[in-house]
Design an enzyme around this catalytic site. Structure first.
Site, PDB file in Angstrom:
ATOM      1  N   GLY A  62      44.356  39.179  45.004  1.00  0.00           N
ATOM      2  CA  GLY A  62      44.316  37.870  44.867  1.00  0.00           C
ATOM      3  C   GLY A  62      45.288  37.268  44.108  1.00  0.00           C
ATOM      4  O   GLY A  62      46.316  37.768  43.838  1.00  0.00           O
ATOM      5  N   ASP A 180      35.607  30.774  29.735  1.00  0.00           N
ATOM      6  CA  ASP A 180      36.006  30.678  31.337  1.00  0.00           C
ATOM      7  C   ASP A 180      34.949  31.295  32.144  1.00  0.00           C
ATOM      8  O   ASP A 180      35.509  31.838  33.151  1.00  0.00           O
ATOM      9  CB  ASP A 180      37.334  30.998  31.570  1.00  0.00           C
TER      10      ASP A 180
END
Length: 375
Positions: A62, A180
């Site tokens: 990713g 987050d």
């Protein structure tokens, strides 16, 4: 402040070079024991380069604002995931320092394990355990994935995530606010156990500290609590808000910020509230489940989620009663207030106060399942 390093043996030059690197990247480390503990986690760059086949494209898992993530295998056969921080990302440097400093202090079954790091010239690498089933967003939101996650697995993932967050807030040696929490930062192992990842934006606060402020707001839109997005004020209740959004995503199979969201202009949070108000909460459930779920568990998840995403941080529950309720213990859940329906204003938000309204109430009998039904 001046630091003098005396070299008594030629082979100590490597140690000095390493300490100088740490002083540059991690100036807040000043204790010798911390130097030693962190040094034990250091990987040789050649080892990581060989493990990832020189960071080949076929091993890339990713890409994020910090840089790329690569799959690798060490000589002993252990599979790893390597986060290669971008050389021009200031945020990446801060994430790097934060994650390395926390690694010795965070150990929990529902947190991803950081194996070590590497500093080599401009290269800054973080080495993690490789988890077989990638991140929750890839598994849950894939509209063509057959079969989809069954309800039992979804509930297990939500409970494990709650336990990891409880560890952050209450049970670890430190008190940490993640800042987050989102689907892509929940990784899944081969048994679909969830592990919270990416501590780069996490903030360490004192055990008795209720909240903190920042002039640099960082996070992901849709998961950020309104008081944090508007004022920069964050607390453990900021994480609770994010958890509530995740719970709704797990139930519905849709991301809060998805551009393919099927409910016209209505957000996931507002749709959940409307269905709760109208007594039709089961309409929120992912249709791919084909009705194979437990009504009480779905209702409990949505009820908790709606309490978590309330505008007033003082009305949100802490993770202690959330974990208890999801574990099947008797917990008295109050009626949730509607979530934010328009642009926030500063008049909506005061300070979070750690008081009696900030958590749910426990029943004396913890062996009974909670009966929860919408109005």
């Amino acid at each position: 402040m001046y630091i003098f390093i005396i070299i008594s043996k030629p082979n100590e030059l490597y140690q000095v070079t390493f300490i100088i690197q740490l002083l540059y990247y991690m100036p807040i480390i000043i204790d010798l024991e911390e130097f030693i503990a962190v040094e034990a986690l250091k990987f040789d760059f050649k080892t990581i380069r060989n493990a990832t086949d020189s960071f080949s494209q076929r091993n890339k898992l990713g890409q994020g604002g910090f840089g790329g993530v690569y799959k690798g295998k060490l000589q002993n056969g252990q599979e790893i995931a390597v986060k290669r921080l971008s050389t021009n990302s200031r945020q990446g440097i801060e994430e790097f320092k934060t994650e390395v400093l926390f690694v010795e202090k965070l150990q929990h079954n529902n947190l991803v394990k950081l194996l070590g790091f590497c500093l080599h010239g401009e290269e800054k690498l973080l080495v993690y355990e490789l988890l077989a089933n990638a991140s929750l967003d890839k598994v849950l939101i894939d509209r063509y994935r057959k079969p989809t996650l069954d309800w039992e697995t979804r509930y297990k993932i939500l409970l494990g995530t709650a336990r990891g967050l409880l560890y952050f807030h209450e049970d670890s040696r430190l008190k940490i606010i993640h800042r987050d929490l989102k689907l892509s930062n929940i990784l899944l192992d081969e048994y679909m156990n969830p592990k919270i990842a990416d501590f780069g934006l996490a903030r360490l606060v004192a055990r008795d500290q209720i909240q903190a402020d920042t002039s640099k707001i960082a996070g992901t839109y849709g998961y950020m609590a309104p008081e944090y997005a508007l004022t920069g004020r964050f607390s453990i209740m900021s994480d609770v808000y994010s958890f509530g959004v995740i719970a709704l995503e797990i139930v519905s199979g849709h991301m809060c910020s998805s551009t393919t969201f099927p409910y016209e202009d209505e957000s996931l949070c507002l749709r959940a509230w409307r269905l709760w108000r109208d007594g039709a909460i089961l309409d929120l459930v992912d249709p791919r489940l084909d009705g194979n779920f437990l009504r009480d568990e779905v209702t409990r998840c949505v009820h908790i989620a709606l309490l978590c995403i309330q505008e007033d941080a003082n009305k949100r529950p802490t993770m202690v009663p959330i974990v208890s309720a999801l574990s099947g213990h008797q917990v008295v859940l109050p009626e949730p207030k509607p979530p934010q329906s328009g642009p926030p204003t500063t008049s909506h938000y005061g300070s979070y106060q750690d008081g009696p309204n900030s958590s749910l109430k426990f029943s004396k009998n913890n062996d009974e399942l909670t009966e929860i039904h919408p109005r």
